[in-house]
Design an enzyme around this catalytic site. Sequence first.
Site, PDB file in Angstrom:
ATOM      1  N   VAL A  58       0.817  -1.223   0.000  1.00 24.94           N
ATOM      2  CA  VAL A  58       0.000   0.000   0.000  1.00 24.94           C
ATOM      3  C   VAL A  58       0.852   1.275   0.000  1.00 24.94           C
ATOM      4  CG1 VAL A  58      -2.056  -1.044   1.037  1.00 24.94           C
ATOM      5  CG2 VAL A  58      -0.306   0.001   2.522  1.00 24.94           C
ATOM      6  N   ASN A  84      -6.791  -1.433   6.857  1.00 20.51           N
ATOM      7  CA  ASN A  84      -6.270  -2.045   8.088  1.00 20.51           C
ATOM      8  C   ASN A  84      -4.742  -2.154   8.122  1.00 20.51           C
ATOM      9  OD1 ASN A  84      -6.320  -4.210  10.413  1.00 20.51           O
ATOM     10  ND2 ASN A  84      -5.324  -5.215   8.667  1.00 20.51           N
ATOM     11  N   TYR A 149       3.949   6.517  14.744  1.00 22.25           N
ATOM     12  CA  TYR A 149       2.732   5.695  14.749  1.00 22.25           C
ATOM     13  C   TYR A 149       1.565   6.510  15.323  1.00 22.25           C
ATOM     14  CZ  TYR A 149      -0.171   1.541  15.780  1.00 22.25           C
ATOM     15  OH  TYR A 149      -1.195   0.608  15.852  1.00 22.25           O
ATOM     16  N   ALA A 151       1.219   9.773  15.403  1.00 21.78           N
ATOM     17  CA  ALA A 151       0.842  10.821  14.440  1.00 21.78           C
ATOM     18  C   ALA A 151      -0.025  10.220  13.333  1.00 21.78           C
ATOM     19  CB  ALA A 151       2.096  11.466  13.856  1.00 21.78           C
ATOM     20  N   SER A 152       0.363   9.032  12.856  1.00 20.78           N
ATOM     21  CA  SER A 152      -0.399   8.420  11.759  1.00 20.78           C
ATOM     22  C   SER A 152      -1.812   8.067  12.213  1.00 20.78           C
ATOM     23  CB  SER A 152       0.323   7.184  11.211  1.00 20.78           C
ATOM     24  OG  SER A 152       0.270   6.096  12.118  1.00 20.78           O
ATOM     25  N   LYS A 153      -1.954   7.563  13.428  1.00 23.56           N
ATOM     26  CA  LYS A 153      -3.274   7.129  13.885  1.00 23.56           C
ATOM     27  C   LYS A 153      -4.176   8.312  14.258  1.00 23.56           C
ATOM     28  CE  LYS A 153      -2.628   2.743  13.254  1.00 23.56           C
ATOM     29  NZ  LYS A 153      -3.372   2.042  12.196  1.00 23.56           N
ATOM     30  N   ILE A 182      -4.791  -5.742  21.322  1.00 23.31           N
ATOM     31  CA  ILE A 182      -5.342  -6.990  20.801  1.00 23.31           C
ATOM     32  C   ILE A 182      -4.171  -7.939  20.534  1.00 23.31           C
ATOM     33  CG2 ILE A 182      -6.878  -7.976  19.048  1.00 23.31           C
ATOM     34  CD1 ILE A 182      -8.247  -5.586  20.384  1.00 23.31           C
TER      35      ILE A 182
END
Length: 246
Positions: A58, A84, A149, A151-153, A182
């Site tokens: 991606v 995802n 991570y 910042a991306s989320k 999870i």
Amino acid sequence: MKQKVAIITGGSSGLGLATARKFTQQNIRTYIIGRNKEKLQDVAALLGSNCTALAGDVSLLSTLPDLVDQVHHEQGQIDILVNNAGINLKKPLTEVTDEEFQRIILTNLTSVFSLTREVAKRMIVQGAGSIINISSMTAHYGIPKVIAYSASKAGIEGMTRAMAVDLSPSGIRVNCIAPGFIATPMSSAALDNDPERKQKVLSRTPMGKLGKPEDVANAAYFLTTEEAAFMTGVILPVDGGNSIGF
Ligand code: NDP
């Protein structure tokens, strides 16, 4: 009723695999995208004839229109997109290079925009569609050593709301699941060698345990159904109470 068609990025492991299993069991024709072709094909074989492996990365943005074209050409429709795929980088802030930061943003955030744009072009013509993004607790509170991570989320959650308002007039719903912790290969890598972090995670999760990939898969399936017909722009925690825990 016509069989629905879904694309799930990162469908060969963890949350994406559980979601692909749920979708195929619900008779949704499901295309899973991942970089490791062999792993992807093994999963597709395991999930049966409703599942197709679509090898791809991606983060190679220029390849995404062709991937979407291929699914549309084969099926004539795309009803569901689950963004995802994601990668993590656990490192102190001062040691993260610009290149590393950009790599996480490219894979976890920019690709979500690019793929959604391409799929939305098809969904707009159909006048319907359901898009699900996956964020994280890092978008809700500060966790050390995951600067890129996080910042991306956080970007994913902002983009979910923007996508929802842009695409609602075309009958497309865009929602986001914010998983807590999870049990997957990604969380193992972050927690298994860091007992202090794992203890912290469990102690602020009222349900006192890690979630199962199926917990997220069930929520994702729900968001695609008519039961969720009036839901868009929602950030849905699936976290055993982690985001509201003391
Ligand atoms: P896994 O590492 O188990 O799976 C990640 C999947 O993404 C794999 O299928 C991987 O396949 C694929 N992937 C990674 N990079 C790319 C890429 N560039 N192009 C295509 N596919 C890619 O992770 P999880 O299942 O744990 O995580 C899934 C999502 O959920 C991620 O967005 C993650 O941030 C999020 N999340 C997970 C949490 C958890 O506790 N597990 C908590 C909160 C959020 P391959 O390597 O073959 O490309």
